[in-house]
Design a protein around this motif. Structure first.
Motif, PDB file in Angstrom:
ATOM      1  N   VAL A 130       1.414   9.276  -5.852  1.00  0.00           N
ATOM      2  CA  VAL A 130       1.759  10.672  -5.590  1.00  0.00           C
ATOM      3  C   VAL A 130       2.825  11.147  -6.578  1.00  0.00           C
ATOM      4  N   ALA A 131       3.802  10.319  -6.848  1.00  0.00           N
ATOM      5  CA  ALA A 131       4.851  10.689  -7.802  1.00  0.00           C
ATOM      6  C   ALA A 131       4.257  10.909  -9.195  1.00  0.00           C
TER       7      ALA A 131
ATOM      8  N   THR B  79       0.831  -1.203   0.000  1.00  0.00           N
ATOM      9  CA  THR B  79       0.000   0.000   0.000  1.00  0.00           C
ATOM     10  C   THR B  79       0.867   1.256   0.000  1.00  0.00           C
ATOM     11  N   LEU B  80       1.924   1.246   0.796  1.00  0.00           N
ATOM     12  CA  LEU B  80       2.825   2.394   0.817  1.00  0.00           C
ATOM     13  C   LEU B  80       3.517   2.607  -0.531  1.00  0.00           C
ATOM     14  N   VAL B  81       3.965   1.521  -1.131  1.00  0.00           N
ATOM     15  CA  VAL B  81       4.629   1.629  -2.437  1.00  0.00           C
ATOM     16  C   VAL B  81       3.652   2.157  -3.476  1.00  0.00           C
TER      17      VAL B  81
ATOM     18  N   ALA C 203       0.910   3.937  -2.965  1.00  0.00           N
ATOM     19  CA  ALA C 203       0.551   5.320  -2.639  1.00  0.00           C
ATOM     20  C   ALA C 203       1.663   6.280  -3.049  1.00  0.00           C
ATOM     21  N   LEU C 204       2.906   5.934  -2.741  1.00  0.00           N
ATOM     22  CA  LEU C 204       4.019   6.801  -3.128  1.00  0.00           C
ATOM     23  C   LEU C 204       4.152   6.904  -4.643  1.00  0.00           C
ATOM     24  N   THR C 205       3.926   5.815  -5.337  1.00  0.00           N
ATOM     25  CA  THR C 205       3.968   5.833  -6.800  1.00  0.00           C
ATOM     26  C   THR C 205       2.851   6.708  -7.360  1.00  0.00           C
TER      27      THR C 205
ATOM     28  N   ARG D 265       2.446  14.192  -9.333  1.00  0.00           N
ATOM     29  CA  ARG D 265       3.397  15.299  -9.462  1.00  0.00           C
ATOM     30  C   ARG D 265       3.894  15.428 -10.902  1.00  0.00           C
TER      31      ARG D 265
END
Length: 75
Positions: free
Chosen positions: A21-22, A13-15, A17-19, A25
């Protein structure tokens, strides 16, 4: 569920979510670049319109200046 499964789900989930967001951007930056390029294209088109070739109506001017050109070739 075992603890290892929960840790794996949280890590995934963290991976993700970070992807996400990236990627958001990147989308924002690309939209900004698109706006800048649209402005640049407008400027280039304006310059191209102002510095176009000489119109055909100036042929009469060239005909009028032919004697001058002929004289300068003899010099």
């Amino acid at each position: 569920m075992p603890v290892v499964a929960w840790v794996t789900l949280v890590a995934a989930t963290l991976v993700i979510a970070l992807t996400a967001v990236a990627l958001l951007r990147v989308i924002v930056h690309l939209k900004h670049v698109t706006g800048t390029l649209d402005t640049l294209i407008g400027g280039v088109e304006s310059i191209a319109d102002r510095t176009g070739t000489v119109p055909a109506r100036l042929i009469s001017v060239n005909a009028t200046l032919k004697p001058v050109r002929d004289w300068t070739e003899t010099v």
